[in-house]
Design a protein around this motif. Structure first.
Motif, mmCIF file in Angstrom:
data_model
loop_
_atom_site.group_PDB
_atom_site.id
_atom_site.type_symbol
_atom_site.label_atom_id
_atom_site.label_comp_id
_atom_site.label_asym_id
_atom_site.label_seq_id
_atom_site.Cartn_x
_atom_site.Cartn_y
_atom_site.Cartn_z
ATOM 1 N N LYS A 52 0.826 -1.204 0.000
ATOM 2 C CA LYS A 52 0.000 0.000 0.000
ATOM 3 C C LYS A 52 0.865 1.261 0.000
ATOM 4 C CE LYS A 52 -4.008 2.122 2.109
ATOM 5 N NZ LYS A 52 -5.140 1.889 2.994
ATOM 6 N N GLY A 53 0.487 2.193 -0.863
ATOM 7 C CA GLY A 53 1.194 3.460 -0.946
ATOM 8 C C GLY A 53 2.342 3.486 -1.933
ATOM 9 N N VAL A 54 2.740 2.323 -2.460
ATOM 10 C CA VAL A 54 3.806 2.312 -3.463
ATOM 11 C C VAL A 54 3.275 2.991 -4.719
ATOM 12 C CG1 VAL A 54 5.172 0.864 -5.020
ATOM 13 C CG2 VAL A 54 5.054 0.309 -2.582
ATOM 14 N N LEU A 55 4.025 3.989 -5.170
ATOM 15 C CA LEU A 55 3.686 4.718 -6.394
ATOM 16 C C LEU A 55 4.795 4.463 -7.397
ATOM 17 C CD1 LEU A 55 2.240 8.265 -6.638
ATOM 18 C CD2 LEU A 55 3.953 7.478 -8.259
ATOM 19 N N TYR A 86 1.070 4.062 -11.444
ATOM 20 C CA TYR A 86 -0.012 3.604 -10.569
ATOM 21 C C TYR A 86 0.411 3.693 -9.115
ATOM 22 C CZ TYR A 86 2.404 -0.942 -10.309
ATOM 23 O OH TYR A 86 3.330 -1.940 -10.114
ATOM 24 N N ILE A 87 -0.621 3.701 -8.257
ATOM 25 C CA ILE A 87 -0.400 3.657 -6.816
ATOM 26 C C ILE A 87 -1.243 2.520 -6.252
ATOM 27 C CG2 ILE A 87 -2.223 5.323 -6.229
ATOM 28 C CD1 ILE A 87 -0.187 6.379 -4.055
ATOM 29 N N VAL A 88 -0.688 1.816 -5.266
ATOM 30 C CA VAL A 88 -1.388 0.687 -4.651
ATOM 31 C C VAL A 88 -2.323 1.202 -3.560
ATOM 32 C CG1 VAL A 88 -1.118 -1.491 -3.402
ATOM 33 C CG2 VAL A 88 0.521 -0.865 -5.193
ATOM 34 N N LEU A 89 -3.605 0.864 -3.676
ATOM 35 C CA LEU A 89 -4.623 1.297 -2.720
ATOM 36 C C LEU A 89 -4.907 0.245 -1.652
ATOM 37 C CD1 LEU A 89 -7.155 2.848 -5.273
ATOM 38 C CD2 LEU A 89 -5.353 4.014 -3.977
ATOM 39 N N SER A 90 -4.661 -1.025 -1.964
ATOM 40 C CA SER A 90 -4.908 -2.125 -1.022
ATOM 41 C C SER A 90 -3.626 -2.432 -0.238
ATOM 42 C CB SER A 90 -5.379 -3.364 -1.790
ATOM 43 O OG SER A 90 -4.467 -3.680 -2.827
ATOM 44 N N ASP A 91 -3.703 -3.332 0.731
ATOM 45 C CA ASP A 91 -2.517 -3.680 1.532
ATOM 46 C C ASP A 91 -1.371 -4.171 0.654
ATOM 47 O OD1 ASP A 91 -3.692 -2.908 3.901
ATOM 48 O OD2 ASP A 91 -4.396 -4.926 4.395
ATOM 49 N N LEU A 144 -4.552 8.867 -2.140
ATOM 50 C CA LEU A 144 -3.936 8.658 -0.834
ATOM 51 C C LEU A 144 -3.196 9.931 -0.438
ATOM 52 C CD1 LEU A 144 -2.403 5.059 -1.194
ATOM 53 C CD2 LEU A 144 -4.589 5.677 -0.157
ATOM 54 N N ASP A 145 -2.883 10.039 0.835
ATOM 55 C CA ASP A 145 -2.119 11.187 1.347
ATOM 56 C C ASP A 145 -0.670 11.061 0.866
ATOM 57 O OD1 ASP A 145 -0.626 13.000 2.899
ATOM 58 O OD2 ASP A 145 -2.005 12.783 4.594
ATOM 59 N N GLU A 146 -0.138 12.120 0.274
ATOM 60 C CA GLU A 146 1.222 12.080 -0.269
ATOM 61 C C GLU A 146 2.264 11.714 0.783
ATOM 62 O OE1 GLU A 146 4.297 14.890 -2.791
ATOM 63 O OE2 GLU A 146 2.153 15.273 -2.975
ATOM 64 N N ALA A 147 1.996 12.008 2.048
ATOM 65 C CA ALA A 147 2.922 11.644 3.127
ATOM 66 C C ALA A 147 3.061 10.125 3.253
ATOM 67 C CB ALA A 147 2.448 12.239 4.450
ATOM 68 N N GLY A 200 10.334 9.912 -17.855
ATOM 69 C CA GLY A 200 9.286 9.969 -16.854
ATOM 70 C C GLY A 200 8.882 11.390 -16.530
ATOM 71 N N ILE A 201 7.775 11.485 -15.803
ATOM 72 C CA ILE A 201 7.238 12.752 -15.322
ATOM 73 C C ILE A 201 7.036 12.595 -13.818
ATOM 74 C CG2 ILE A 201 5.302 14.380 -15.445
ATOM 75 C CD1 ILE A 201 4.662 13.098 -18.204
ATOM 76 N N ILE A 202 7.379 13.617 -13.068
ATOM 77 C CA ILE A 202 7.196 13.585 -11.614
ATOM 78 C C ILE A 202 5.707 13.419 -11.295
ATOM 79 C CG2 ILE A 202 7.100 16.112 -11.372
ATOM 80 C CD1 ILE A 202 8.861 13.800 -8.882
ATOM 81 N N PHE A 203 5.427 12.549 -10.340
ATOM 82 C CA PHE A 203 4.044 12.190 -10.007
ATOM 83 C C PHE A 203 3.217 13.356 -9.488
ATOM 84 C CE2 PHE A 203 6.330 11.744 -6.048
ATOM 85 C CZ PHE A 203 5.447 12.244 -5.106
ATOM 86 N N ASN A 204 3.869 14.351 -8.882
ATOM 87 C CA ASN A 204 3.130 15.463 -8.278
ATOM 88 C C ASN A 204 3.262 16.758 -9.085
ATOM 89 O OD1 ASN A 204 5.777 16.012 -7.685
ATOM 90 N ND2 ASN A 204 5.509 16.145 -5.469
ATOM 91 N N ASP A 205 3.424 16.615 -10.393
ATOM 92 C CA ASP A 205 3.498 17.775 -11.274
ATOM 93 C C ASP A 205 2.239 18.622 -11.073
ATOM 94 O OD1 ASP A 205 3.273 19.554 -13.484
ATOM 95 O OD2 ASP A 205 4.385 18.185 -14.780
ATOM 96 N N PRO A 206 2.393 19.889 -10.631
ATOM 97 C CA PRO A 206 1.215 20.712 -10.354
ATOM 98 C C PRO A 206 0.374 21.004 -11.591
ATOM 99 C CG PRO A 206 3.231 22.005 -10.143
ATOM 100 C CD PRO A 206 3.650 20.579 -10.352
#
Length: 181
Positions: A55-58, A121-126, A159-162, A145-151
């Motif tokens: 979970k949370g792996v992007l 992709y980001i993992v939403l499950s455990d 999910l929370d970026e933290a 690649g492109i940065i995941f949080n490109d504004p």
């Protein structure tokens, strides 16, 4: 198999016909003839990849350029992910736009990602097991690649970026506006 068009030209959602009974389920995850017939494409997938993540792996947003670009057919075997594709085709009317879809072990949907798109992709499950087919071999010299949080993209990763778990390599990717493709 049913096909759903997305807001990005050439990017398709595939819904396989699933047969369920008291024993469980069966479905054909890929058939070249059926894929070609329902999509109108003639893609020759030559490599299958699989990843396991928590979970949370992007992972992403990744692509390959030039004659090493890849089309992909992606799906989830176990768990749930939020899958993102970004149109990076110069001159495309949807350049810089993205499409998001939840791919899960229960919905069995697949996403066809044409060449000319960044993917992540980001993992939403455990945990999740993610599988994909590619129509071209991986080439390190052609990766980008492109940065995941490109504004400018403003992607809602759900999910929370933290809580994101991102590779060092993916943390230093450029913004879309800084790409040289």
């Amino acid at each position: 198999m049913e096909i759903e068009k997305t807001n990005l030209e050439g990017c398709l959602v595939l819904k396989p016909k699933v047969f369920q009974d008291k024993r469980g389920y069966f479905f054909e995850s890929f058939n070249q003839r059926t894929f070609n017939d329902v999509t109108g494409l003639n893609i020759n997938f030559i490599q299958d990849n699989e990843s396991f993540s928590t979970k949370g792996v992007l992972r992403g947003l990744h692509f390959q350029t030039g004659d090493k670009a890849q089309a992909k057919l992606v799906r989830v075997i176990k768990g749930e992910i939020l899958d993102i594709v970004v149109d990076i085709r110069p001159g495309s009317k949807t350049y810089g736009k993205y499409f998001a879809i939840e791919l899960t072990e229960s919905n069995k949907k697949q996403l066809f990602v044409p060449r000319g798109f960044a993917h992540g992709y980001i993992v939403l499950s455990d945990t999740a097991i993610f599988a994909y087919k590619c129509d071209n071999y991986y080439d390190k010299g052609s990766e980008g690649g492109i940065i995941f949080n490109d504004p400018d993209l403003n992607i809602d990763w759900k999910l929370d970026e933290a809580d994101f778990i991102v590779s060092e390599k993916d943390l230093v990717l450029p913004k879309l506006q800084d790409l040289n493709i």
